[in-house]
Motif scaffolding. Structure first.
Motif, PDB file in Angstrom:
ATOM      1  N   ILE A  12       0.817  -1.280   0.019  1.00 42.88           N
ATOM      2  CA  ILE A  12      -0.119   0.069  -0.065  1.00 42.88           C
ATOM      3  C   ILE A  12       0.931   1.176   0.062  1.00 42.88           C
ATOM      4  O   ILE A  12       0.659   2.162  -0.712  1.00 42.88           O
ATOM      5  N   ILE A  13       2.018   1.287   0.735  1.00 44.02           N
ATOM      6  CA  ILE A  13       2.771   2.076   0.771  1.00 44.02           C
ATOM      7  C   ILE A  13       4.157   1.605   0.352  1.00 44.02           C
ATOM      8  O   ILE A  13       4.717   0.470   0.899  1.00 44.02           O
ATOM      9  N   LYS A  14       5.216   2.218  -0.442  1.00 45.18           N
ATOM     10  CA  LYS A  14       6.369   1.381  -0.814  1.00 45.18           C
ATOM     11  C   LYS A  14       7.244   1.138  -0.079  1.00 45.18           C
ATOM     12  O   LYS A  14       7.957   0.073  -0.063  1.00 45.18           O
ATOM     13  N   ARG A  15       7.640   2.195   0.712  1.00 39.79           N
ATOM     14  CA  ARG A  15       8.778   2.009   1.807  1.00 39.79           C
ATOM     15  C   ARG A  15       8.049   2.021   3.271  1.00 39.79           C
ATOM     16  O   ARG A  15       7.460   2.794   3.644  1.00 39.79           O
ATOM     17  N   ARG A  16       9.169   1.491   4.111  1.00 38.06           N
ATOM     18  CA  ARG A  16       8.607   1.174   5.433  1.00 38.06           C
ATOM     19  C   ARG A  16       8.943   2.630   6.116  1.00 38.06           C
ATOM     20  O   ARG A  16       7.990   2.949   7.057  1.00 38.06           O
ATOM     21  N   THR A  17       9.891   3.320   5.877  1.00 37.83           N
ATOM     22  CA  THR A  17      10.335   4.704   6.463  1.00 37.83           C
ATOM     23  C   THR A  17       8.955   5.634   5.898  1.00 37.83           C
ATOM     24  O   THR A  17       8.664   6.352   7.006  1.00 37.83           O
ATOM     25  N   VAL A  18       8.706   5.435   4.920  1.00 32.49           N
ATOM     26  CA  VAL A  18       7.420   6.492   4.318  1.00 32.49           C
ATOM     27  C   VAL A  18       6.274   6.217   5.296  1.00 32.49           C
ATOM     28  O   VAL A  18       5.546   6.926   5.594  1.00 32.49           O
ATOM     29  N   ALA A  19       6.021   4.817   5.442  1.00 33.40           N
ATOM     30  CA  ALA A  19       4.937   4.451   6.186  1.00 33.40           C
ATOM     31  C   ALA A  19       5.051   4.968   7.616  1.00 33.40           C
ATOM     32  O   ALA A  19       3.973   5.299   8.185  1.00 33.40           O
ATOM     33  N   ASN A  20       6.230   4.872   8.250  1.00 34.27           N
ATOM     34  CA  ASN A  20       6.544   5.432   9.568  1.00 34.27           C
ATOM     35  C   ASN A  20       6.300   6.887   9.704  1.00 34.27           C
ATOM     36  O   ASN A  20       5.742   7.221  10.746  1.00 34.27           O
ATOM     37  N   GLU A  21       6.699   7.526   8.807  1.00 30.93           N
ATOM     38  CA  GLU A  21       6.613   9.097   8.756  1.00 30.93           C
ATOM     39  C   GLU A  21       4.835   9.337   8.598  1.00 30.93           C
ATOM     40  O   GLU A  21       4.642  10.356   9.196  1.00 30.93           O
ATOM     41  N   ARG A  27      -1.425  10.700   9.686  1.00 33.65           N
ATOM     42  CA  ARG A  27      -2.401  10.579   8.430  1.00 33.65           C
ATOM     43  C   ARG A  27      -2.824   8.937   8.420  1.00 33.65           C
ATOM     44  O   ARG A  27      -3.542   8.784   7.316  1.00 33.65           O
ATOM     45  N   VAL A  28      -2.375   8.289   9.481  1.00 40.65           N
ATOM     46  CA  VAL A  28      -3.095   7.005   9.268  1.00 40.65           C
ATOM     47  C   VAL A  28      -4.059   6.618  10.443  1.00 40.65           C
ATOM     48  O   VAL A  28      -3.628   6.718  11.391  1.00 40.65           O
ATOM     49  N   LEU A  29      -4.996   6.145   9.870  1.00 39.57           N
ATOM     50  CA  LEU A  29      -6.285   5.731  11.006  1.00 39.57           C
ATOM     51  C   LEU A  29      -6.623   4.175  11.150  1.00 39.57           C
ATOM     52  O   LEU A  29      -6.546   3.625   9.783  1.00 39.57           O
ATOM     53  N   VAL A  30      -6.623   3.634  12.015  1.00 42.94           N
ATOM     54  CA  VAL A  30      -6.892   2.256  12.241  1.00 42.94           C
ATOM     55  C   VAL A  30      -8.192   2.168  13.191  1.00 42.94           C
ATOM     56  O   VAL A  30      -8.314   2.690  14.058  1.00 42.94           O
ATOM     57  N   ASN A  31      -9.265   1.708  12.155  1.00 42.26           N
ATOM     58  CA  ASN A  31     -10.612   1.595  12.921  1.00 42.26           C
ATOM     59  C   ASN A  31     -11.077   2.965  13.333  1.00 42.26           C
ATOM     60  O   ASN A  31     -11.488   3.115  14.694  1.00 42.26           O
ATOM     61  N   GLY A  32     -10.666   4.095  12.813  1.00 39.33           N
ATOM     62  CA  GLY A  32     -11.256   5.247  13.042  1.00 39.33           C
ATOM     63  C   GLY A  32     -10.316   6.046  14.041  1.00 39.33           C
ATOM     64  O   GLY A  32     -10.690   7.307  14.216  1.00 39.33           O
ATOM     65  N   ARG A  33      -9.230   5.641  14.651  1.00 33.75           N
ATOM     66  CA  ARG A  33      -8.260   6.222  15.398  1.00 33.75           C
ATOM     67  C   ARG A  33      -7.200   6.550  14.895  1.00 33.75           C
ATOM     68  O   ARG A  33      -6.579   5.566  14.085  1.00 33.75           O
ATOM     69  N   PRO A  34      -6.391   7.626  15.042  1.00 38.47           N
ATOM     70  CA  PRO A  34      -5.015   7.879  14.876  1.00 38.47           C
ATOM     71  C   PRO A  34      -4.234   6.796  15.351  1.00 38.47           C
ATOM     72  O   PRO A  34      -4.295   6.357  16.435  1.00 38.47           O
ATOM     73  N   ALA A  35      -3.340   6.018  14.484  1.00 40.06           N
ATOM     74  CA  ALA A  35      -2.362   4.847  14.870  1.00 40.06           C
ATOM     75  C   ALA A  35      -0.819   5.240  14.764  1.00 40.06           C
ATOM     76  O   ALA A  35      -0.621   6.060  13.878  1.00 40.06           O
ATOM     77  N   PHE A  51      -3.663  10.668   1.701  1.00 42.41           N
ATOM     78  CA  PHE A  51      -2.584  11.275   0.745  1.00 42.41           C
ATOM     79  C   PHE A  51      -3.117  12.573   0.094  1.00 42.41           C
ATOM     80  O   PHE A  51      -3.825  12.585  -0.815  1.00 42.41           O
ATOM     81  N   GLY A  52      -2.702  13.587   0.715  1.00 43.75           N
ATOM     82  CA  GLY A  52      -3.127  14.943   0.435  1.00 43.75           C
ATOM     83  C   GLY A  52      -4.498  15.229   0.459  1.00 43.75           C
ATOM     84  O   GLY A  52      -4.886  15.094   1.733  1.00 43.75           O
ATOM     85  N   THR A  53      -5.184  15.440  -0.571  1.00 43.49           N
ATOM     86  CA  THR A  53      -6.649  15.489  -0.668  1.00 43.49           C
ATOM     87  C   THR A  53      -7.508  14.348  -0.680  1.00 43.49           C
ATOM     88  O   THR A  53      -8.580  14.367  -0.428  1.00 43.49           O
ATOM     89  N   SER A  54      -7.183  13.347  -1.184  1.00 40.98           N
ATOM     90  CA  SER A  54      -7.609  11.845  -1.117  1.00 40.98           C
ATOM     91  C   SER A  54      -7.301  11.132  -0.083  1.00 40.98           C
ATOM     92  O   SER A  54      -6.399  11.304   0.708  1.00 40.98           O
ATOM     93  N   SER A  55      -8.052  10.196   0.290  1.00 42.09           N
ATOM     94  CA  SER A  55      -7.752   9.102   1.054  1.00 42.09           C
ATOM     95  C   SER A  55      -8.162   7.792   0.606  1.00 42.09           C
ATOM     96  O   SER A  55      -8.874   7.320  -0.153  1.00 42.09           O
ATOM     97  N   VAL A  56      -7.347   6.793   1.114  1.00 48.73           N
ATOM     98  CA  VAL A  56      -7.614   5.415   0.676  1.00 48.73           C
ATOM     99  C   VAL A  56      -7.824   4.508   1.957  1.00 48.73           C
ATOM    100  O   VAL A  56      -7.647   4.672   3.175  1.00 48.73           O
ATOM    101  N   LYS A  57      -9.068   3.804   1.925  1.00 55.50           N
ATOM    102  CA  LYS A  57      -9.472   2.737   2.900  1.00 55.50           C
ATOM    103  C   LYS A  57      -9.620   1.416   2.421  1.00 55.50           C
ATOM    104  O   LYS A  57      -9.828   1.015   1.430  1.00 55.50           O
TER     105      LYS A  57
END
Length: 79
Positions: A12-21, A27-35, A51-57
């Protein structure tokens, strides 16, 4: 499995460091809560990434340590 590692393994995200950031920026919610990146992900969780103006669920269908590129899409489904 850690959230940042799942996002990388599922591609879903290419690199682990980007996912960490993304997690650190809230910007990442799990079950409606910031994670945080260290949150443990399990089957049935709903992950929402902004992601900016759009979101992926996506819903977590399976958790695996390693998968081939072709099988990565079987770990989740878009909602």
């Amino acid at each position: 499995m850690r959230l940042d590692k799942f996002l990388k393994v599922s591609r879903i995200i290419k690199r682990r460091t980007v996912a960490n950031e993304a997690c650190d920026a809230g910007r990442v919610l799990v079950n409606g809560r910031p994670a945080k990146a260290s949150l443990s992900v399990k089957e049935g969780d709903i992950i929402e990434i902004q992601f900016g103006t759009s979101s992926v669920k996506a819903e977590v269908l399976n958790v695996a340590e390693t998968v081939k590129k072709d099988e990565a899409k079987e770990l989740y489904r878009y909602l």
